[in-house]
Design an enzyme around this catalytic site. Structure first.
Site, short mmCIF file in Angstrom:
data_model
loop_
_atom_site.label_atom_id
_atom_site.label_comp_id
_atom_site.label_asym_id
_atom_site.label_seq_id
_atom_site.Cartn_x
_atom_site.Cartn_y
_atom_site.Cartn_z
CG ASP A 133 -1.94 1.09 1.23
OD1 ASP A 133 -1.92 1.92 0.29
OD2 ASP A 133 -2.77 1.13 2.15
CG HIS A 162 -1.86 5.33 3.01
ND1 HIS A 162 -2.11 6.46 3.74
CD2 HIS A 162 -2.77 4.41 3.43
CE1 HIS A 162 -3.12 6.26 4.56
NE2 HIS A 162 -3.53 5.01 4.39
CD GLU A 203 -7.59 3.69 0.84
OE1 GLU A 203 -7.40 4.32 1.89
OE2 GLU A 203 -6.98 2.65 0.55
CG HIS A 241 -10.54 0.93 2.13
ND1 HIS A 241 -11.16 1.84 2.95
CD2 HIS A 241 -9.22 1.02 2.42
CE1 HIS A 241 -10.27 2.46 3.69
NE2 HIS A 241 -9.08 1.99 3.40
CG ASP A 257 -14.66 1.75 3.22
OD1 ASP A 257 -15.76 1.49 3.77
OD2 ASP A 257 -13.59 1.78 3.84
CD GLU A 265 -4.94 -0.34 -0.59
OE1 GLU A 265 -5.56 0.40 0.19
OE2 GLU A 265 -4.75 -1.56 -0.37
#
Length: 381
Positions: free
Chosen positions: A183, A185, A235, A284, A257, A209
């Site tokens: 990830d 982020h 997400e 997510h 999500d 991700e």
């Protein structure tokens, strides 16, 4: 049947729960929250309750249309998350009314169990290696790790090597029969992602991700063309309209999500859109038990499903964990890294209202960390 009350509860570590009661004694639960903005979403739920109280809870699609489109200003994380939690609660009520799990109401299961992955923390390679091995020994077949801490727009060769070393160490720890998710982020710029992705290819991540921030989704296409690693994002997208650009960008994995992207109703539609573009789903869910229960109901009916995130032991949950608010924890316990298909009605879990009431007296004021670069400027968390 009519809705008679809608109550929200701020509970540690960083969650917001919604309880929807009806005049026939059936109660539904949802989890409407934006991490770090729980009080704001709570206010949005209260505003939307002006419309919902007195309405039939079983008109789920009608209410979704009114709640998302009945105002002049639409979309965004706060409104979409408020609607998401309400939608979850209404599906919970519907399942309990018809004495069926939500997945049965959505057309029935296409699988008997759902593959889960586990988070690992740690800043040094030795830390992440040990934690990854612990999760594999616990039965999981996939782990996810943050790829890096803060990164400058084009970081140094040393920082680049550190990212690669951590990933290499985890791959070595878990072996070739298990999967690794990295990830970013959104911490990497497009240029930095272009540098890092080829270096990570030998370690065969299941996917990387958020290689770039959601506002740079348009840059995913050249990134995807430059690497064999499947790229994942979504997400921080909140509707099927937001996902249109992502699904045509070369992304391989969509990550809506269920507590942000309009709930069960909208994530189901996003999944159907993704299937048309040969994009798989890894929803997510670093949140609480209601969000995970709702995610699992969807995972059982989505044909193009890949793997499900869950938050047991995640580093955000100091002092509280996923199972703390359940009467019976078995529906959210995993065997060999999978969640079994349940038959309990609604979302398939029973919330411990006494535990929720006690926790809501404490509440929380969780906020996203603020990171800074060495020069004092803001760094992406």
């Amino acid at each position: 049947m009519k809705i008679v009350s809608m109550d929200t509860f701020l509970v540690p570590p960083r969650w917001l729960f919604l309880r929807v009661r009806t005049d026939e004694g059936i109660t539904g639960w949802g989890e409407p929250v934006v991490e770090g903005r729980a009080e704001t979403v709570r206010a949005a739920v209260a505003e939307l309750s002006d419309y919902l109280i007195g309405e039939d809870p079983l008109r789920i699609e009608h209410h979704w249309q009114v709640l998302t489109k009945g105002g002049f200003y639409r979309g965004g994380p706060v409104l979409s998350s408020a609607v998401a939690g309400i939608d979850q609660a209404l599906w919970d009520i519907a399942g309990k009314t018809y004495e069926q799990p939500v997945h049965a109401l959505l057309g029935g299961a296409v699988r008997d169990r759902v593959r889960m992955y586990a988070w690992i923390g740690g800043d040094r390679p030795a830390d992440v290696a040990a934690l990854a091995r612990q999760q594999i020994d616990a039965g999981f077949t996939a782990v996810k790790m943050n790829g890096s801490g803060e990164l400058t727009h084009i970081d140094t060769p040393r920082r680049t090597a550190e990212v690669v070393e951590r990933v290499a160490t985890v791959r070595d720890a878990i072996g070739p029969d298990n999967d690794l998710v990295v990830d970013f982020h959104g911490r990497a710029s497009t240029a930095m992602a272009r540098r890092l992705l080829p270096l990570l290819e030998p370690y065969l991540p299941l996917f990387v991700e958020e290689p770039v921030l959601p506002e740079h989704t348009g840059n995913l296409a050249p990134l995807a063309a430059s690497t064999a690693i499947p790229l994942a994002a979504g997400e921080r997208l909140y509707s099927r309209w937001d996902f249109r650009t992502l699904l045509t960008s070369g992304a391989a994995v969509a990550q809506p999500d269920v507590s942000h992207a309009g709930g069960i109703s909208e994530v189901r539609r996003i999944a159907a859109m993704a299937e048309a573009y040969d994009v798989t789903m890894a929803p997510h869910c670093p949140l609480g038990p209601i969000a995970l229960a709702a995610s699992l109901q969807l995972a059982f009916v989505i044909p193009n499903f890949l793997i499900q995130e869950q938050s047991v032991g995640i580093h955000y949950h100091a002092g509280n964990d996923l199972l703390d608010y359940l009467v019976d924890t078995r529906p959210l316990r995993f065997h060999e890294g999978h969640a079994a298909r349940g038959t309990a009605p609604g979302l398939g879990i029973e919330i411990d209202e006494n535990a929720v009431m006690r926790a809501s007296e404490i509440g929380h004021r969780w906020r996203s960390p603020i990171w800074r670069h060495a020069d004092g400027s803001l760094a992406e968390w």
